[in-house]
Design a protein around this motif. Structure first.
Motif, mmCIF file in Angstrom:
data_model
loop_
_atom_site.group_PDB
_atom_site.id
_atom_site.type_symbol
_atom_site.label_atom_id
_atom_site.label_comp_id
_atom_site.label_asym_id
_atom_site.label_seq_id
_atom_site.Cartn_x
_atom_site.Cartn_y
_atom_site.Cartn_z
ATOM 1 N N TYR A 19 0.309 -1.889 -0.134
ATOM 2 C CA TYR A 19 -0.229 0.055 0.019
ATOM 3 C C TYR A 19 0.884 0.872 0.009
ATOM 4 O O TYR A 19 0.850 2.278 -0.965
ATOM 5 N N ILE A 20 1.840 0.997 0.753
ATOM 6 C CA ILE A 20 2.562 2.524 0.782
ATOM 7 C C ILE A 20 3.211 2.579 -0.019
ATOM 8 O O ILE A 20 3.708 3.696 -0.633
ATOM 9 N N GLU A 21 4.183 0.981 -0.472
ATOM 10 C CA GLU A 21 4.948 1.814 -1.990
ATOM 11 C C GLU A 21 4.394 2.643 -3.029
ATOM 12 O O GLU A 21 4.204 3.638 -4.129
ATOM 13 N N THR A 22 2.559 1.879 -3.228
ATOM 14 C CA THR A 22 1.503 2.255 -4.641
ATOM 15 C C THR A 22 2.001 3.453 -4.164
ATOM 16 O O THR A 22 1.992 4.183 -5.341
ATOM 17 N N ILE A 23 1.608 3.991 -3.190
ATOM 18 C CA ILE A 23 0.994 6.099 -2.906
ATOM 19 C C ILE A 23 2.541 6.463 -3.187
ATOM 20 O O ILE A 23 2.745 7.297 -3.874
ATOM 21 N N PHE A 106 -3.758 4.490 8.333
ATOM 22 C CA PHE A 106 -3.912 6.113 7.541
ATOM 23 C C PHE A 106 -3.903 6.820 6.029
ATOM 24 O O PHE A 106 -4.127 5.172 5.493
ATOM 25 N N GLY A 107 -4.514 7.575 5.896
ATOM 26 C CA GLY A 107 -5.165 7.561 4.370
ATOM 27 C C GLY A 107 -3.161 8.122 4.000
ATOM 28 O O GLY A 107 -3.070 8.802 4.430
ATOM 29 N N ALA A 108 -3.584 8.053 2.105
ATOM 30 C CA ALA A 108 -2.133 8.511 1.060
ATOM 31 C C ALA A 108 -2.126 9.589 1.901
ATOM 32 O O ALA A 108 -0.857 10.018 1.371
ATOM 33 N N GLU A 109 -2.976 10.811 1.784
ATOM 34 C CA GLU A 109 -3.005 12.447 1.827
ATOM 35 C C GLU A 109 -1.964 12.118 3.110
ATOM 36 O O GLU A 109 -1.085 13.107 3.202
ATOM 37 N N GLU A 110 -2.315 11.896 4.182
ATOM 38 C CA GLU A 110 -2.400 12.103 5.623
ATOM 39 C C GLU A 110 0.115 11.721 5.607
ATOM 40 O O GLU A 110 0.919 12.526 5.639
ATOM 41 N N LEU A 111 0.106 10.640 5.136
ATOM 42 C CA LEU A 111 1.408 10.230 4.673
ATOM 43 C C LEU A 111 1.989 11.371 3.954
ATOM 44 O O LEU A 111 2.809 11.556 4.446
ATOM 45 N N LEU A 112 1.674 11.350 2.499
ATOM 46 C CA LEU A 112 2.492 12.353 2.202
ATOM 47 C C LEU A 112 2.875 13.662 2.283
ATOM 48 O O LEU A 112 4.183 14.292 2.393
ATOM 49 N N ALA A 113 1.447 13.947 2.966
ATOM 50 C CA ALA A 113 1.757 15.450 3.629
ATOM 51 C C ALA A 113 3.073 14.811 5.217
ATOM 52 O O ALA A 113 4.280 16.014 5.045
ATOM 53 N N ARG A 114 3.287 14.896 5.802
ATOM 54 C CA ARG A 114 4.303 14.187 6.581
ATOM 55 C C ARG A 114 5.547 13.863 5.761
ATOM 56 O O ARG A 114 7.030 14.336 6.782
ATOM 57 N N ILE A 115 5.414 13.236 4.594
ATOM 58 C CA ILE A 115 7.015 12.993 4.494
ATOM 59 C C ILE A 115 7.318 14.399 3.927
ATOM 60 O O ILE A 115 8.753 14.730 3.943
ATOM 61 N N ARG A 116 6.522 14.808 3.241
ATOM 62 C CA ARG A 116 6.426 16.794 2.541
ATOM 63 C C ARG A 116 7.707 16.844 3.995
ATOM 64 O O ARG A 116 8.339 17.905 3.173
#
Length: 237
Positions: A19-23, A106-116
């Protein structure tokens, strides 16, 4: 433009890892995968990724040990991803050097925001580049050089301690800071670990900055862990 950052996922649950890798791939990050801590550490030392997503419940060694080993030689951003929801474990991970903590699911947008946020903070501070002298978000502006706080065009009077608190959170905007970290940074290494003085000052700050202090917009409480300030959208120099 494609992302050039490489992210290492250390996660033993295959479905979550997929799931994470796909995002990440869909957002043009390069991805490395490890199913256990030892492999993760080996991949880190051989590839030097730009960020690590680390599960705590690994089959061989505990994720906290992986974090400690990485912190022994690197300041690379590490975001802990775990099903462990106890506040003490979140605090221990953050105080142990994690840049952030996301609880499953967790959702994709939350993960991406934390990474950024983690990558941006690392680029601004972790490699010797100067921080932005101005925090700006939703009509709140903090000029660190001039020590000015302006809300909707009007100057806000803060006490010395209140300004130090706001400044500390703003310089780390988007990143959760634990109560213990804040207390030691503002009041010194021998500060009383009772959070009461911190809560009182934060209540005063919210009365001055928030339209509704009971539902804060700028400074969020991570219950039992610490505080997180709304990320700045301004990178003026």
């Amino acid at each position: 433009m494609a992302n050039k950052q490489t992210i290492l996922i250390i996660e033993d649950e295959k479905n979550i890892g997929n799931y994470i890798e796909t995002i990440l791939i869909s957002n043009e990050y390069k991805v490395l995968r490890a199913m256990n801590g030892i492999t993760g550490l080996s991949l880190y030392t051989s590839h030097h990724p730009d960020l690590v997503l680390l599960d705590l419940g690994l089959p061989d060694i505990d994720g906290m040990e992986v974090l400690q080993r990485i912190r022994g030689f690197s300041h690379v951003p590490v975001i802990v991803i775990s099903a462990r929801t106890q506040e003490r474990e979140k605090v221990d991970a953050l105080d142990g050097g994690a840049d952030d903590y996301i609880t499953k699911p967790f959702g994709a947008e939350e993960l991406l925001a934390r990474i950024r946020t983690a990558l941006r903070h690392y680029l601004n501070t972790g490699q010797g580049k100067p921080q932005e002298p101005i925090y700006s978000r939703d009509e709140l502006v903090i000029d660190f050089d001039k020590r000015l706080v302006v809300l909707r065009g009007i100057g806000v009077h803060l006490t010395q301690i209140e300004y130090k608190l706001v400044s500390l959170l703003a310089r780390n905007a988007g990143k959760v800071l634990t109560y213990d970290f804040i207390l030691k940074d503002i009041w010194g290494p021998y500060a009383d670990t009772d959070n009461q003085i911190l809560r009182v000052n934060m209540a005063n700050i919210r009365r001055k900055l928030e339209v509704n202090p009971a539902e804060p917009h700028y400074i969020y409480t991570e219950i039992g862990v610490g505080y997180r300030m709304l990320e700045s959208d301004d990178v003026r120099h």
